[in-house]
Enzyme design. Structure first.
Site, PDB file in Angstrom:
ATOM      1  CD1 TRP A 181      -3.115   1.514   0.910  1.00  0.00           C
ATOM      2  CD2 TRP A 181      -3.551  -0.646   0.110  1.00  0.00           C
ATOM      3  NE1 TRP A 181      -4.039   2.174   0.579  1.00  0.00           N
ATOM      4  CE2 TRP A 181      -4.509   1.365   0.348  1.00  0.00           C
ATOM      5  CE3 TRP A 181      -3.637  -1.413  -0.134  1.00  0.00           C
ATOM      6  CZ2 TRP A 181      -5.738   0.438  -0.608  1.00  0.00           C
ATOM      7  CZ3 TRP A 181      -5.110  -1.975  -0.880  1.00  0.00           C
ATOM      8  CH2 TRP A 181      -6.202  -0.693  -0.701  1.00  0.00           C
ATOM      9  CG  ASP A 182      -0.857   5.636  -0.003  1.00  0.00           C
ATOM     10  OD1 ASP A 182      -1.252   4.832   1.043  1.00  0.00           O
ATOM     11  OD2 ASP A 182      -1.783   5.566   0.143  1.00  0.00           O
ATOM     12  CD1 TRP A 183      -1.206   3.589   4.033  1.00  0.00           C
ATOM     13  CD2 TRP A 183      -0.976   1.919   4.582  1.00  0.00           C
ATOM     14  NE1 TRP A 183      -2.659   2.866   3.714  1.00  0.00           N
ATOM     15  CE2 TRP A 183      -1.483   1.360   4.798  1.00  0.00           C
ATOM     16  CE3 TRP A 183       0.305   1.018   5.127  1.00  0.00           C
ATOM     17  CZ2 TRP A 183      -2.527   0.403   4.413  1.00  0.00           C
ATOM     18  CZ3 TRP A 183      -0.470  -0.326   5.510  1.00  0.00           C
ATOM     19  CH2 TRP A 183      -2.452  -0.607   5.746  1.00  0.00           C
ATOM     20  CD  GLU A 203      -9.573   7.326   4.185  1.00  0.00           C
ATOM     21  OE1 GLU A 203      -8.580   7.140   3.478  1.00  0.00           O
ATOM     22  OE2 GLU A 203      -9.673   5.789   4.268  1.00  0.00           O
ATOM     23  CG  ASN A 209     -10.949   2.566   1.648  1.00  0.00           C
ATOM     24  OD1 ASN A 209     -10.743   3.595   2.391  1.00  0.00           O
ATOM     25  ND2 ASN A 209     -10.346   3.144   0.727  1.00  0.00           N
ATOM     26  CD  GLU A 210      -9.952   6.224  -0.670  1.00  0.00           C
ATOM     27  OE1 GLU A 210      -9.270   5.421  -1.463  1.00  0.00           O
ATOM     28  OE2 GLU A 210     -10.352   6.857   0.589  1.00  0.00           O
TER      29      GLU A 210
END
Length: 813
Positions: free
Chosen positions: A191-193, A486, A388-389
């Site tokens: 993921w981006d984190w 968020e 989510n999204e």
């Protein structure tokens, strides 16, 4: 079985000495029951037999290799890439067991059931050479098993009629492809984190159950909002409400009513979006929870308790369990019940389209049934959300789907989240609201066929909002949303956290390590660009000091950015401006970290508080003064979760060069009702400065502080407002802060600071010593200030004094 054994799969082999009958299933009413744990010694082996080693259950292949010394720390430097081979190989778990037949399998015990609580992910299970089960879903309780990377690729290739995007994560994430084709933690493919560690193994327990079969029934749980559970939920409100209101609310319960209120608002188009308990609106204050480790078996109860306690200590009353991770362990929800943390629970679907073949739908349906039945007895869970999204991804066409093909994906979306997940949740748990997605327009999305034309419409539902290039101090650009679920900004963790997984050549902002660790496109540049709008960037001639100072300045930037945004949401709860407002929730992204790297978190990997978390303790305070500039005027709001009168005592004006206030301005008593935000002071800044002392104050030389108090004492934290960017401030001097560490009579520790000038963002760091300060990252406007350190383990005055460093904004340039 061959389809599951070709690539990247798990084979579970059990050998039993003796014989017994195995019944698969668990929807059975039992008489007396005996359990035999199989969380014993297992052996794992790779496909060609070159690796064979002991393994613990619960556990996974990665953790077994780590514990036996075959691999090093997964998070060290570039090991996330170096260890990709683990998830690309085939692995076999093997154990041999015997049972006490007279006790476990007497004639009185009519059935014996082999139970796998969690298998990660695709697997085949054999008992004495006979295949007894297969698995393909990490989130189900199994009598069989589960698996990852190439299985997902095979499923994607088999789905040849049309694509199901996205195929792969962005290259910067260094991840694996087709995670939407496997029911597994989406973030485990990267993921981006966080890193890509597609784990595989027996991530939950294995046991035998021997019992008498009475009759087949449908098991259910006690309704969530019964009297006792209601009281537990009610206590959570004590985090944000005054004692008298809390007691009044709790004592007034036979039965609690929790509602998600979506109704017309006077003076505004659209609908409200807020939670109400027993007719009392609740402002949700908190963050978003992600998996605490890439290897779930390495998450200890102490880790979970520490993270949740840090949430409570920062005045949070809610967390959103994000839909790209895992349904958390039972202990997580029990602790949330105990601590009074309300949970927004996503189902595990995130940022992707998903297939809708019958076998995929079938495993999802069973996943949802099992998870809802497991979690619905926890009063902390207040709302279910389908994904989510994904509504936003479909509505705004993230994946570039041709217009002619979009109806197909719309049908798939409704099939998965509405016809199946929503229908099951409403059947299994009628006590809680269900949202199909987040963000969403709620009932408006439903009226538009479940996918709104604009899921980010500020007149409905919840909003996710990120903007990294715009000046984060400019509150006029922020969305006046109904509910902010968020928002956030990145920062780097502290040097002591990064030092554990790096070497000296990595300790520069432009190193390969710094680039490798960043999984958000241009994220490192974005942080410096945002910081550079208001602060001097570090420029020390010492490379190591410049690196440490840069880590510090990213945390300063993040803290102030999220502070401005959160305070904007909190002061918007009682007003509607141009049809927008009545904001009733602020959940910033994100609470915790999965590894040591840059992210949006306020808690570093391991639980250390970033500066943002100390700021959150203030901006989520039950009573908060919020000051900002609006068209040349200072405006101060009192935000209160209490129920008694408050008034602004003083606005103090300080020069950067002096610790004596230039002047103070008092205001009269202004009624501030509980659960509201009210303007209690407004004055042009030019008039305020002109009336101070000899008129020596300017926007560049002075700054403001302010606080609230009732008739007896100060309420809430002291807040501040910079009248110019600190990089443009004049007469900002080096404060030359000194520190003395002492142990108090109760066994705690204090740090007494002395400063020669006003100091911004004063940051105390004790390296690897576990614990937290009562305040940090603060504005110091007094000559002396005492800060308390609460250790999480044994330490000493000497250890703290040697580890302590103190940094302020003026010290980095």
């Amino acid at each position: 079985m061959s389809a599951f054994r070709k690539r990247g799969s798990v084979l579970v082999v059990l050998y039993y000495v003796g014989s017994f009958h195995v019944l698969f299933g668990y929807n059975i009413s039992r008489g007396e029951q005996h359990d035999l744990s199989l969380n014993r010694k297992w052996t794992i082996q790779n496909s060609n037999g070159s690796l064979s080693l002991p393994a613990e259950v619960p556990g996974c292949v990665h953790s077994a290799l780590l514990k036996q010394g075959f691999i090093k720390d997964l998070y060290f430097r570039f090991n996330d890439v170096a260890y990709r081979w683990i998830a690309l190989d085939n692995w076999t778990y093997t154990t041999t067991f015997s049972i006490d037949l007279p006790v476990l399998c007497s004639r009185a015990k009519q059935r014996v059931q082999l139970v796998f609580e969690g298998v990660d992910t695709v697997a085949s299970i054999s008992l004495n050479g006979v295949v007894v089960g297969k698995t393909d879903n990490m989130f189900r309780r199994y009598v069989s098993l589960l698996s990852p990377v190439l299985y997902a690729s095979e499923r994607s290739q088999a789905h040849s009629s049309y694509s199901v995007p996205p195929d792969c994560p962005p290259p910067v994430q260094k991840g694996e492809c087709h995670v939407n084709f496997i029911r597994k933690a989406q973030s485990s493919f990267s993921w981006d984190w966080g890193p890509s560690f597609p784990t595989l193994g027996l991530w939950k327990g294995v046991h035998l159950e021997a019992f008498d079969v009475l009759r087949l029934i449908h098991l259910s749980t006690v309704p969530v909002y019964s009297m006792s559970l209601c009281l537990s939920l009610c206590l959570s409100l004590c985090l944000s409400l005054c004692l008298s209101l809390c007691l009044s609310l709790c004592l007034s319960l036979c039965l609690s009513l929790l509602e998600l209120v979506q109704e017309p608002i006077a003076g505004s188009p659209g609908l409200s979006f807020y939670f109400r308990v027993n007719k009392k609106p609740i402002f949700l204050k908190g963050s978003n929870w992600i998996p605490a480790h890439a290897l779930q078996d390495l998450v200890s109860p102490a880790d979970v308790r520490n993270l949740l306690q840090s949430s409570v200590s920062a005045n949070m009353n809610a967390l959103r369990v994000w839909g790209g991770g895992v349904y958390e362990q039972d202990m997580f929800y029990s602790l949330c019940d105990e601590m009074g943390i309300m949970i927004w629970q996503d189902f595990m679907f995130a940022c992707a389209m998903y297939p809708t073949e019958p076998d995929f739908i079938e495993t999802v349906r069973e996943e949802v049934v099992q998870q809802v039945r497991r979690l619905k007895s926890h009063p902390s869970v207040i709302v279910w959300s389908g994904n989510n999204e994904n509504e936003a991804a479909l509505a705004t066409n993230w994946f570039g789907i041709p217009v002619a093909q979009q109806p197909r994906y719309h049908r798939d979306y409704v099939t998965l989240y509405v016809d199946n997940i929503r229908a099951i949740v409403q059947k299994e748990d009628g006590t809680r609201p269900f949202l199909v997605s987040s963000p969403t327009n709620g009932v408006e999305s439903q009226q538009e066929g479940w996918v709104a034309h604009d899921p980010y419409d500020l007149h409905y539902g919840d909003t996710h909002y990120y903007s990294y290039s715009h000046d984060c101090w400019d509150w006029t650009a922020l969305p006046r949303t109904r509910f902010a679920s968020e928002y956030g900004f990145q920062s780097w963790p502290s040097f002591s956290t990064l030092q554990k997984v790096s070497v000296s050549e990595d300790w520069s902002y432009g190193s390969n390590f710094s680039s490798h660790r960043q999984h958000h496109q241009t994220g490192n540049q974005q942080m410096l660009q945002q910081a550079g709008l208001h602060y001097h960037l570090p420029a020390s001639a010492d490379p190591l000091k410049r690196y440490k100072d840069t880590l510090y300045i990213t945390q300063v930037m993040q803290s102030q950015c999220v502070k401005v945004q959160t305070e904007f949401y909190r002061r918007s709860q009682s007003e509607v401006i141009e049809g927008k407002g009545h904001t009733m929730g602020a959940l910033y992204w994100q609470l915790n970290d999965i590894w040591q790297g840059p992210s949006w978190s306020s808690l570093e990997f391991g639980g250390k508080w970033k500066m943002l978390h100390y700021f959150a303790k203030d901006f989520f305070s039950p009573v908060l003064p919020v000051g900002f500039e609006d068209q040349g005027s200072l405006v101060v709001y009192a935000v209160s979760d209490l129920s008694h009168d408050l008034h602004l005592r003083t606005v103090s004006v300080y020069e950067w060069s002096s610790l004596d206030p230039v002047c103070t301005v008092a205001s009269g008593l202004v009624l501030v009702e509980g659960g509201s935000a009210e303007v209690i002071h407004k004055q042009t800044i030019s008039a305020l400065l002109a009336g101070c002392g000899r008129g020596s104050c300017t926007r560049l030389t002075c700054l403001l502080t302010f606080h609230l108090e009732d008739v007896n004492s100060q309420q809430g934290p002291i807040n501040h407002l910079f009248l110019s960017s600190p990089k443009n401030a004049q007469r900002m001097l080096r404060p030359n802060i000194t520190a003395e560490v002492q142990q108090d009579e109760m066994g705690g520790y204090t740090v007494t600071l002395q400063s020669s000038a006003v100091a911004a963002f004063v940051w105390l760091d004790v390296g690897d010593v576990p614990g937290r300060f009562d305040t940090n990252g603060f504005l110091m406007v007094t000559r002396t200030r005492t800060v308390t350190f609460n250790p999480w383990g044994p330490t000493s005055t000497q250890q703290l004094a040697q580890a302590l460093t103190v940094t302020s904004l003026r010290d980095v340039y």
